[in-house]
Scaffold this motif. Structure first.
Motif, PDB file in Angstrom:
ATOM      1  N   THR A  27       6.130  -6.315  -6.396  1.00  0.00           N
ATOM      2  CA  THR A  27       4.797  -5.715  -6.466  1.00  0.00           C
ATOM      3  C   THR A  27       3.786  -6.828  -6.706  1.00  0.00           C
ATOM      4  O   THR A  27       4.129  -7.890  -7.230  1.00  0.00           O
ATOM      5  CB  THR A  27       4.690  -4.684  -7.596  1.00  0.00           C
ATOM      6  N   SER A  48       5.863  -8.851  -2.063  1.00  0.00           N
ATOM      7  CA  SER A  48       6.097  -7.671  -1.230  1.00  0.00           C
ATOM      8  C   SER A  48       5.167  -6.547  -1.661  1.00  0.00           C
ATOM      9  O   SER A  48       4.647  -6.542  -2.779  1.00  0.00           O
ATOM     10  CB  SER A  48       7.554  -7.226  -1.339  1.00  0.00           C
ATOM     11  N   ASN A  49       4.979  -5.596  -0.776  1.00  0.00           N
ATOM     12  CA  ASN A  49       4.204  -4.376  -1.072  1.00  0.00           C
ATOM     13  C   ASN A  49       2.777  -4.672  -1.533  1.00  0.00           C
ATOM     14  O   ASN A  49       2.213  -3.933  -2.341  1.00  0.00           O
ATOM     15  CB  ASN A  49       4.937  -3.549  -2.139  1.00  0.00           C
ATOM     16  N   ASN A  52       0.473  -2.969   1.969  1.00  0.00           N
ATOM     17  CA  ASN A  52       0.920  -1.712   2.592  1.00  0.00           C
ATOM     18  C   ASN A  52      -0.240  -0.809   2.980  1.00  0.00           C
ATOM     19  O   ASN A  52      -0.107   0.025   3.879  1.00  0.00           O
ATOM     20  CB  ASN A  52       1.859  -0.950   1.650  1.00  0.00           C
TER      21      ASN A  52
END
Length: 350
Positions: A27, A48-49, A52
């Protein structure tokens, strides 16, 4: 100078861990965590993420890139052309193939739909490798019609960097034939992949001697649409560019020769390697050397947006300048030339 070789390992052990892995966050970090754990220690990471919510992740991946073609139907963009996919890289001198020069791409203004077709269908004209990019804040100029599809900045990074917005935001659209040779930038780089994958090899600034930076005469590819051929022309008057000599992926028949020429790279500590996938961000700290390859996503393209934030010219910069000024002699090997002043040329095709 065994102390220099010991420094390569100590940097890995103290700051990065000695497993050649780039830390991955699931995150986005808080601004404080990012500043404390990555910016201050000058340490890369993958997040990551973090994007999104970007409309670009779905819109830009549409079949045949219909959204991109429609949005930029009336735009002309800077298209970089080379015969090999290696621009801002070393190439044989036209007049002396046994010697090398620093070769820049042929750049031409091209209607975006035409540029996209050339990139997405590389087999249609295998003698030409095309890359749509221009490292001059092009996302906020040439590609401004796409501005609503991405964040204007990375909020937690902007806060960590003291609230200053990115100096430049750039868009990169290429395919698997393009490579980026080893180089470094004087920017804090947040590199977001939207389509396809980017494959990075990373070396910390303390490994500067392992890349055998030498002076090479500058040249530029000239492409003729009439003949479909390239000429490589030396600049007049001659200008020299300091550039990394190491190719981490030499042809098999030249591997032994390359290892013999550049043993500090091939026999030294293992570089850091990572793959950044669509939807992920790589934090690439300032002054880190990086080599980049890419794999195409849907539609035959690799697409990325990067945010360049100004680096702090602090004590770390002073340490690096001191280190690179050293005439380094290995206990058994001599590094050819002292590192010289930084060029103003920026690397092509990230």
């Amino acid at each position: 100078m065994e102390e220099v070789e010991r420094l390569w390992n100590e940097v890995r052990e103290l700051s990065l861990g000695n497993n050649s892995k780039v830390e991955r966050l699931q995150t986005p970090p808080t601004a404080l965590q990012f500043l404390r754990d990555f910016v201050n220690p000058n340490k890369p990471c993958i997040i990551s993420n973090a994007i999104n919510h970007w409309p670009a992740l779905s819109l830009w991946a549409q079949a045949q890139h219909s959204y991109l073609s429609r949005s930029l139907s009336s735009s002309s963009v800077s298209l970089h052309l080379t015969p090999s996919g290696r621009a801002d890289a070393l190439a044989p001198l036209p007049s002396s193939p046994s010697s090398l020069c620093f070769a820049s791409a042929h750049v031409q203004r091209t209607p975006f739909p035409d540029a996209l077709r050339l990139i997405a269908s590389p087999d249609h004209n295998p003698a030409v490798v095309a890359y749509a990019q221009q490292q001059n804040d092009c996302f906020r100029s040439e590609y401004s019609a796409l501005a609503a599809d991405c964040d204007p900045h990375i909020d937690w990074a902007t806060e960590a960097f003291g609230g200053a917005l990115p100096e430049a935001v750039n868009l990169w659209i290429g395919n698997q034939r393009s490579h980026t040779s080893f180089h470094k930038d004087h920017y804090e780089n947040l590199y977001a992949v939207v389509s396809g994958e980017k494959h990075f090899i990373l070396l910390p600034p303390t490994d500067v001697h392992r890349l055998y930076i030498r002076q090479y005469p500058a040249a530029t590819y000239r492409y003729s649409s009439d003949t479909g051929e390239f000429d490589l022309e030396l600049e007049e008057p001659i200008r020299y560019v300091p550039w990394c000599s190491v190719d981490p992926f030499p042809p098999p028949e030249k591997l032994h020769e390359e290892v013999s020429k550049f043993p500090l790279y091939f026999n030294g500590p293992k570089p850091f390697e990572c793959t950044v996938k669509a939807g992920e961000i790589l934090y690439l700290p300032s002054m880190w050397f990086h080599h980049v390859r890419q794999s195409s996503g849907d539609g035959g393209c690799t697409i990325a947006v990067n945010y360049w934030y100004d680096m702090q010219f602090d004590i770390k910069y002073a340490y690096f300048n001191f280190l690179q000024s050293i005439h380094y002699r290995s206990p058994s090997l001599l590094l050819p030339e002292k590192f010289s002043e930084e060029t103003d040329s920026d690397p092509d095709c990230l």
